[in-house]
Design a protein around this motif. Structure first.
Motif, PDB file in Angstrom:
ATOM      1  N   LYS A 376       0.809  -1.209   0.000  1.00  0.00           N
ATOM      2  CA  LYS A 376       0.000   0.000   0.000  1.00  0.00           C
ATOM      3  C   LYS A 376       0.851   1.270   0.000  1.00  0.00           C
ATOM      4  O   LYS A 376       0.353   2.355  -0.256  1.00  0.00           O
ATOM      5  N   THR A 377       2.120   1.147   0.320  1.00  0.00           N
ATOM      6  CA  THR A 377       2.962   2.333   0.426  1.00  0.00           C
ATOM      7  C   THR A 377       3.781   2.576  -0.832  1.00  0.00           C
ATOM      8  O   THR A 377       4.661   3.440  -0.852  1.00  0.00           O
ATOM      9  N   ARG A 378       3.513   1.833  -1.888  1.00  0.00           N
ATOM     10  CA  ARG A 378       4.280   1.998  -3.118  1.00  0.00           C
ATOM     11  C   ARG A 378       4.164   3.431  -3.633  1.00  0.00           C
ATOM     12  O   ARG A 378       3.136   4.067  -3.521  1.00  0.00           O
ATOM     13  N   SER A 379       5.235   3.948  -4.200  1.00  0.00           N
ATOM     14  CA  SER A 379       5.225   5.324  -4.697  1.00  0.00           C
ATOM     15  C   SER A 379       4.203   5.490  -5.816  1.00  0.00           C
ATOM     16  O   SER A 379       3.890   4.552  -6.545  1.00  0.00           O
ATOM     17  N   ARG A 380       3.702   6.682  -5.945  1.00  0.00           N
ATOM     18  CA  ARG A 380       2.663   6.969  -6.929  1.00  0.00           C
ATOM     19  C   ARG A 380       3.240   7.016  -8.338  1.00  0.00           C
ATOM     20  O   ARG A 380       4.415   7.343  -8.539  1.00  0.00           O
ATOM     21  N   PRO A 381       2.427   6.700  -9.346  1.00  0.00           N
ATOM     22  CA  PRO A 381       2.909   6.733 -10.730  1.00  0.00           C
ATOM     23  C   PRO A 381       3.338   8.116 -11.191  1.00  0.00           C
ATOM     24  O   PRO A 381       4.234   8.251 -12.025  1.00  0.00           O
ATOM     25  N   HIS A 382       2.671   9.164 -10.687  1.00  0.00           N
ATOM     26  CA  HIS A 382       2.978  10.532 -11.116  1.00  0.00           C
ATOM     27  C   HIS A 382       3.108  11.445  -9.904  1.00  0.00           C
ATOM     28  O   HIS A 382       2.237  11.464  -9.037  1.00  0.00           O
ATOM     29  N   LYS A 383       4.183  12.211  -9.891  1.00  0.00           N
ATOM     30  CA  LYS A 383       4.282  13.292  -8.901  1.00  0.00           C
ATOM     31  C   LYS A 383       3.638  14.564  -9.444  1.00  0.00           C
ATOM     32  O   LYS A 383       3.116  15.384  -8.689  1.00  0.00           O
ATOM     33  N   THR A 384       3.707  14.731 -10.767  1.00  0.00           N
ATOM     34  CA  THR A 384       3.244  15.968 -11.381  1.00  0.00           C
ATOM     35  C   THR A 384       2.377  15.691 -12.593  1.00  0.00           C
ATOM     36  O   THR A 384       2.701  14.826 -13.416  1.00  0.00           O
ATOM     37  N   LEU A 385       1.261  16.410 -12.708  1.00  0.00           N
ATOM     38  CA  LEU A 385       0.387  16.364 -13.877  1.00  0.00           C
ATOM     39  C   LEU A 385       0.052  17.797 -14.277  1.00  0.00           C
ATOM     40  O   LEU A 385      -0.016  18.693 -13.423  1.00  0.00           O
ATOM     41  N   TYR A 386      -0.183  18.008 -15.592  1.00  0.00           N
ATOM     42  CA  TYR A 386      -0.401  19.355 -16.117  1.00  0.00           C
ATOM     43  C   TYR A 386      -1.663  19.409 -16.988  1.00  0.00           C
ATOM     44  O   TYR A 386      -2.050  18.423 -17.620  1.00  0.00           O
ATOM     45  N   TRP A 387      -2.239  20.617 -17.047  1.00  0.00           N
ATOM     46  CA  TRP A 387      -3.337  20.904 -17.958  1.00  0.00           C
ATOM     47  C   TRP A 387      -3.176  22.332 -18.466  1.00  0.00           C
ATOM     48  O   TRP A 387      -2.703  23.213 -17.745  1.00  0.00           O
ATOM     49  N   LYS A 388      -3.598  22.576 -19.704  1.00  0.00           N
ATOM     50  CA  LYS A 388      -3.478  23.927 -20.257  1.00  0.00           C
ATOM     51  C   LYS A 388      -4.503  24.140 -21.353  1.00  0.00           C
ATOM     52  O   LYS A 388      -4.693  23.277 -22.224  1.00  0.00           O
ATOM     53  N   LYS A 389      -5.171  25.279 -21.292  1.00  0.00           N
ATOM     54  CA  LYS A 389      -6.034  25.741 -22.372  1.00  0.00           C
ATOM     55  C   LYS A 389      -5.831  27.237 -22.512  1.00  0.00           C
ATOM     56  O   LYS A 389      -6.382  28.028 -21.745  1.00  0.00           O
ATOM     57  N   GLU A 390      -4.986  27.609 -23.465  1.00  0.00           N
ATOM     58  CA  GLU A 390      -4.637  29.002 -23.688  1.00  0.00           C
ATOM     59  C   GLU A 390      -4.132  29.628 -22.386  1.00  0.00           C
ATOM     60  O   GLU A 390      -3.185  29.131 -21.796  1.00  0.00           O
ATOM     61  N   ASN A 391      -4.759  30.697 -21.891  1.00  0.00           N
ATOM     62  CA  ASN A 391      -4.251  31.340 -20.660  1.00  0.00           C
ATOM     63  C   ASN A 391      -4.530  30.531 -19.409  1.00  0.00           C
ATOM     64  O   ASN A 391      -3.846  30.687 -18.395  1.00  0.00           O
ATOM     65  N   ARG A 392      -5.544  29.708 -19.453  1.00  0.00           N
ATOM     66  CA  ARG A 392      -5.896  28.900 -18.288  1.00  0.00           C
ATOM     67  C   ARG A 392      -4.987  27.676 -18.214  1.00  0.00           C
ATOM     68  O   ARG A 392      -4.653  27.072 -19.230  1.00  0.00           O
ATOM     69  N   ALA A 393      -4.624  27.292 -17.000  1.00  0.00           N
ATOM     70  CA  ALA A 393      -3.769  26.119 -16.830  1.00  0.00           C
ATOM     71  C   ALA A 393      -3.883  25.624 -15.395  1.00  0.00           C
ATOM     72  O   ALA A 393      -4.404  26.314 -14.510  1.00  0.00           O
ATOM     73  N   ALA A 394      -3.393  24.416 -15.177  1.00  0.00           N
ATOM     74  CA  ALA A 394      -3.373  23.840 -13.835  1.00  0.00           C
ATOM     75  C   ALA A 394      -2.195  22.896 -13.725  1.00  0.00           C
ATOM     76  O   ALA A 394      -1.740  22.315 -14.720  1.00  0.00           O
ATOM     77  N   ILE A 395      -1.708  22.763 -12.526  1.00  0.00           N
ATOM     78  CA  ILE A 395      -0.647  21.805 -12.233  1.00  0.00           C
ATOM     79  C   ILE A 395      -0.986  21.126 -10.919  1.00  0.00           C
ATOM     80  O   ILE A 395      -1.430  21.774  -9.963  1.00  0.00           O
ATOM     81  N   ARG A 396      -0.813  19.826 -10.886  1.00  0.00           N
ATOM     82  CA  ARG A 396      -0.908  19.089  -9.634  1.00  0.00           C
ATOM     83  C   ARG A 396       0.461  18.492  -9.341  1.00  0.00           C
ATOM     84  O   ARG A 396       0.983  17.679 -10.137  1.00  0.00           O
ATOM     85  N   TYR A 397       1.044  18.887  -8.221  1.00  0.00           N
ATOM     86  CA  TYR A 397       2.305  18.328  -7.757  1.00  0.00           C
ATOM     87  C   TYR A 397       2.049  17.654  -6.418  1.00  0.00           C
ATOM     88  O   TYR A 397       1.690  18.321  -5.441  1.00  0.00           O
ATOM     89  N   MET A 398       2.218  16.346  -6.382  1.00  0.00           N
ATOM     90  CA  MET A 398       1.845  15.556  -5.211  1.00  0.00           C
ATOM     91  C   MET A 398       0.381  15.879  -4.880  1.00  0.00           C
ATOM     92  O   MET A 398      -0.477  15.681  -5.717  1.00  0.00           O
ATOM     93  N   ASP A 399       0.097  16.408  -3.693  1.00  0.00           N
ATOM     94  CA  ASP A 399      -1.295  16.699  -3.345  1.00  0.00           C
ATOM     95  C   ASP A 399      -1.653  18.180  -3.466  1.00  0.00           C
ATOM     96  O   ASP A 399      -2.776  18.580  -3.144  1.00  0.00           O
ATOM     97  N   TRP A 400      -0.707  18.994  -3.940  1.00  0.00           N
ATOM     98  CA  TRP A 400      -0.979  20.406  -4.159  1.00  0.00           C
ATOM     99  C   TRP A 400      -1.436  20.635  -5.591  1.00  0.00           C
ATOM    100  O   TRP A 400      -0.860  20.083  -6.533  1.00  0.00           O
ATOM    101  N   LYS A 401      -2.444  21.469  -5.747  1.00  0.00           N
ATOM    102  CA  LYS A 401      -2.942  21.804  -7.083  1.00  0.00           C
ATOM    103  C   LYS A 401      -3.086  23.313  -7.218  1.00  0.00           C
ATOM    104  O   LYS A 401      -3.761  23.957  -6.412  1.00  0.00           O
ATOM    105  N   LEU A 402      -2.449  23.859  -8.238  1.00  0.00           N
ATOM    106  CA  LEU A 402      -2.531  25.276  -8.549  1.00  0.00           C
ATOM    107  C   LEU A 402      -3.351  25.460  -9.822  1.00  0.00           C
ATOM    108  O   LEU A 402      -3.134  24.755 -10.803  1.00  0.00           O
TER     109      LEU A 402
END
Length: 475
Positions: A376-402
């Motif tokens: 159950k403690t295995r590391s996660r597949p992704h530390k970081t994920l991204y999204w972008k649509k022109e000026n709008r964007a998002a990033i998730r790093y671990m459990d933080w999301k901007l």
């Protein structure tokens, strides 16, 4: 004469060896069935807690395999989401900006039928076909209407469906087809004939037939059932409305469409059993983006947001996977995954050498899924994920999301503690905001310039939509 006969003998033995090797390989390679639903609400399934929707077949399927609690798509709308899924790459890396094709575009880039999945990009179907798979796409394409973008020119041996993003669930007459050329039902390349009955039923039946043919020829298959359910137009079979006497209006129609989809998928799962291939068939069920509450009354509870924005309700989707021969049953996978991961996972199970695919942005999920039940403690597949649509964007790093917006300050959330994105922590953690802003920009520097742009007025509409449909309640 002796030498000639001996040569013929060697050639015969060599051919027999190749035939035997291919047969063994085909028997060892699992079949792959990818089912994509369209615009479904995150909460609108029994396996995600709905008390209103009736999805017994998918609920049973969830118990037979793995349910992903944090599965993400690469875009909050249909076409770009598919572009990322089929290539295993962030679609912005090849200029496929997060806008549907064709669409309400400005004149500053590609428009109309010139818009589509760039021909420079190979699809998962291209690669699986090279690995000996029979490849078929049934249903919605939405990656370019021009002939050069046709599914049968993008790795698929078989196509039955339509090229654009949506269409009626019932057959068009000739007058309607004159103004809906790209919505015509197509078999193969330019073989047009409208379906009979209800579209979801027709697509599932076609998938069943494609699978049966592949089994008959003893060839492993990669079948993509790209449904339109439950995307608008909101059209349900009358008999599917009856089980929902307490619902009214569009929500009732959605429930009926959802029920029909579940019933038809139950028939498809039964077909795998009847053909005795269920154990060695990897089946994935996933939705293409968040539910558009303002269009089909989808419910994304407990998530905020809808289709077309980067709140969790726009990009986190239902996703299930089942492979009885290899994967554990009745398991929940808690860490974030992405539909980018499907391509490398499929290539891995098909026997590809993944060291040749280091350019992909996804990861092979199999090591995480096979070990998950024990570790159950295995590391996660992704530390970081991204999204972008022109000026709008998002990033998730671990459990933080901007989240970055064009008309207001950035927002920061801790998704582990606040998946509904109700408590904006940007003012409390300015250092994290700065770090994630910089990390997001560094990723954007690796992207291609968009090949097309949405008219600016629609970006304003997207922000109003986000504000108007930000919250959802449990049913």
């Amino acid at each position: 004469m002796y030498l000639l006969s001996k040569t013929k003998l060697y050639l015969t033995l060599f051919c027999l060896h190749l035939t035997f090797s291919f047969t063994v390989k085909a028997e060892q390679q699992p079949n792959i069935l990818l089912i994509i639903s369209d615009d479904a609400g995150y909460h609108d399934f029994g396996f995600h807690g709905s008390k209103t929707m009736k999805t017994p077949n998918l609920d049973a399927f969830a118990k037979q395999g793995i349910l992903f609690k944090q599965a993400y798509v690469t875009a909050a709308v249909c076409g770009p989401s598919r572009a990322g899924l089929f290539t295993g790459k962030y679609q912005q890396k090849f200029g496929f900006e997060e806008n549907n094709v064709p669409g309400y575009m400005s004149e500053s880039g590609l428009t109309g039928n010139e818009m589509g999945l760039p021909l420079s990009e190979l699809t998962v179907a291209d690669h699986l076909r090279q690995l000996g798979y029979s490849t078929g796409l049934i249903g919605k394409w939405h990656l370019g209407d021009h002939d050069k973008y046709h599914p049968m020119r993008r790795g698929f041996d078989h196509f039955y469906g339509f090229r654009t993003g949506s269409r009626s669930y019932y057959a068009y007459d000739e007058n309607e087809l004159n103004s809906r050329q790209n919505e015509r039902m197509e078999r193969g390349f330019k073989g047009y004939k409208e379906h009979q009955g209800y579209l979801t039923d027709a697509l599932v039946e076609e998938t069943s037939q494609f699978i049966s043919r592949s089994v008959h020829t003893k060839q492993p298959f990669f079948a993509v059932l790209s449904l339109t359910a439950v995307h608008a137009p909101m059209q349900a079979k009358p008999e599917d409305l009856a089980p929902f006497p307490d619902l009214t209006g569009t929500r009732k129609i959605l429930a009926a469409m959802n029920l029909n989809m579940d019933q038809q998928l139950g028939l498809l799962f039964d077909k795998l059993e009847q053909l005795n291939i269920a154990d060695n068939t990897l089946v994935v069920f996933v939705n293409d983006n968040g539910g558009p509450t303002d269009q089909n009354y989808a419910n994304n509870y407990p998530l905020s947001g809808t289709k077309a924005n980067h709140l969790e309700g726009g990009i986190r989707v239902p996703m299930l996977i089942r492979w009885p021969a290899k994967l554990p049953a009745n398991t929940r996978f808690e860490y974030p995954v992405s539909t980018l991961d499907l391509m490398p996972t499929f290539l891995s199970v098909a026997g590809a050498n993944l060291s040749e695919f280091t350019h992909l942005d996804g990861v092979n999920l199999l090591p995480y899924l096979t070990d998950n039940a024990q570790n159950k403690t295995r590391s996660r597949p992704h530390k970081t994920l991204y999204w972008k649509k022109e000026n709008r964007a998002a990033i998730r790093y671990m459990d933080w999301k901007l989240l970055r917006f064009p008309d207001r300050p950035a927002e920061l959330y801790n998704i582990a503690k606040d998946e509904a994105e109700q408590i904006n922590l940007a003012n409390q953690h300015p250092t994290i905001v700065k770090q994630l802003y910089k990390k997001l920009f560094e990723w954007e520097l690796t992207l291609e310039r968009p090949l097309w742009q949405l008219k600016r007025e629609f970006e304003g509409a997207a922000m109003r939509r986000m504000d108007n449909f930000r919250d959802h309640q449990a049913d």
